[in-house]
Motif scaffolding. Structure first.
Motif, PDB file in Angstrom:
ATOM      1  N   UNK A  58       2.637  -9.966   6.202  1.00  0.00           N
ATOM      2  CA  UNK A  58       1.273  -9.956   6.730  1.00  0.00           C
ATOM      3  C   UNK A  58       1.120  -8.860   7.792  1.00  0.00           C
ATOM      4  N   UNK A  59       2.092  -8.769   8.690  1.00  0.00           N
ATOM      5  CA  UNK A  59       2.040  -7.772   9.763  1.00  0.00           C
ATOM      6  C   UNK A  59       2.102  -6.356   9.187  1.00  0.00           C
ATOM      7  N   UNK A  60       2.955  -6.133   8.185  1.00  0.00           N
ATOM      8  CA  UNK A  60       3.050  -4.817   7.546  1.00  0.00           C
ATOM      9  C   UNK A  60       1.739  -4.488   6.835  1.00  0.00           C
ATOM     10  N   UNK A  61       1.162  -5.462   6.123  1.00  0.00           N
ATOM     11  CA  UNK A  61      -0.118  -5.248   5.445  1.00  0.00           C
ATOM     12  C   UNK A  61      -1.203  -4.891   6.453  1.00  0.00           C
ATOM     13  N   UNK A  62      -1.250  -5.614   7.546  1.00  0.00           N
ATOM     14  CA  UNK A  62      -2.234  -5.320   8.590  1.00  0.00           C
ATOM     15  C   UNK A  62      -2.074  -3.887   9.082  1.00  0.00           C
ATOM     16  N   UNK A  63      -0.871  -3.473   9.355  1.00  0.00           N
ATOM     17  CA  UNK A  63      -0.606  -2.119   9.831  1.00  0.00           C
ATOM     18  C   UNK A  63      -1.028  -1.077   8.796  1.00  0.00           C
ATOM     19  N   UNK A  64      -0.663  -1.318   7.533  1.00  0.00           N
ATOM     20  CA  UNK A  64      -1.023  -0.384   6.457  1.00  0.00           C
ATOM     21  C   UNK A  64      -2.533  -0.242   6.319  1.00  0.00           C
ATOM     22  N   UNK A  65      -3.250  -1.369   6.394  1.00  0.00           N
ATOM     23  CA  UNK A  65      -4.708  -1.321   6.249  1.00  0.00           C
ATOM     24  C   UNK A  65      -5.380  -0.688   7.457  1.00  0.00           C
ATOM     25  N   UNK A 103      -5.537  -0.140  -3.851  1.00  0.00           N
ATOM     26  CA  UNK A 103      -4.162   0.124  -4.287  1.00  0.00           C
ATOM     27  C   UNK A 103      -3.148  -0.627  -3.440  1.00  0.00           C
ATOM     28  N   UNK A 104      -3.358  -0.670  -2.135  1.00  0.00           N
ATOM     29  CA  UNK A 104      -2.439  -1.396  -1.253  1.00  0.00           C
ATOM     30  C   UNK A 104      -2.423  -2.875  -1.605  1.00  0.00           C
ATOM     31  N   UNK A 105      -3.605  -3.466  -1.777  1.00  0.00           N
ATOM     32  CA  UNK A 105      -3.671  -4.894  -2.081  1.00  0.00           C
ATOM     33  C   UNK A 105      -3.165  -5.201  -3.484  1.00  0.00           C
ATOM     34  N   UNK A 106      -3.421  -4.303  -4.426  1.00  0.00           N
ATOM     35  CA  UNK A 106      -2.950  -4.503  -5.796  1.00  0.00           C
ATOM     36  C   UNK A 106      -1.429  -4.591  -5.840  1.00  0.00           C
ATOM     37  N   UNK A 107      -0.770  -3.865  -4.944  1.00  0.00           N
ATOM     38  CA  UNK A 107       0.686  -3.913  -4.879  1.00  0.00           C
ATOM     39  C   UNK A 107       1.231  -5.142  -4.196  1.00  0.00           C
ATOM     40  N   UNK A 108       0.357  -5.949  -3.603  1.00  0.00           N
ATOM     41  CA  UNK A 108       0.829  -7.115  -2.848  1.00  0.00           C
ATOM     42  C   UNK A 108       0.260  -8.441  -3.326  1.00  0.00           C
ATOM     43  N   UNK A 109      -0.637  -8.395  -4.302  1.00  0.00           N
ATOM     44  CA  UNK A 109      -1.240  -9.644  -4.738  1.00  0.00           C
ATOM     45  C   UNK A 109      -1.954  -9.503  -6.056  1.00  0.00           C
TER      46      UNK A 109
END
Length: 98
Positions: free
Chosen positions: A45-52, A22-28
């Motif tokens: 990228x930094x926010x995605x890393x933190x979220x994951x 779901x996180x990746x679907x919202x970003x790519x």
């Protein structure tokens, strides 16, 4: 400036796997179920890393990120796909969502 990233994951737990998807679907764009193409700025990228990292169990799960380079340069040309198209064709005159 945005770079194109290929992000693949192998998540052991179903709930964590669903959250990551779901996180990746919202970003790519999903290329395969567990492989995404994302155009991200450094801050995204930094926010995605933190979220994951909030979701992942780093002892059991694996996420691989491949930086293909700038979106306006080599990044958009660095990947080749065979078979069914990665994206549905865009109707002439339809707005592009980037």
């Amino acid at each position: 400036m945005r770079n194109i990233y290929i992000i693949a994951y192998d998540i052991v737990d179903d709930k964590r796997r669903t959250k990551v998807h779901k996180i990746l679907k919202g970003r790519g764009e999903a290329l395969q179920y567990s492989v995404f193409q994302c155009a991200l700025s450094r801050s995204e990228y930094v926010v995605l890393q933190s979220d994951l990292w909030e979701i992942l169990n780093l002892h059991e799960d694996r996420v691989v990120l491949v930086d293909l380079g700038p979106q306006v340069g080599r990044g958009s040309l660095a990947m080749e796909s065979w078979g069914r198209a990665l994206m549905d064709p865009v109707e002439p005159g339809a707005p592009m969502i980037i």
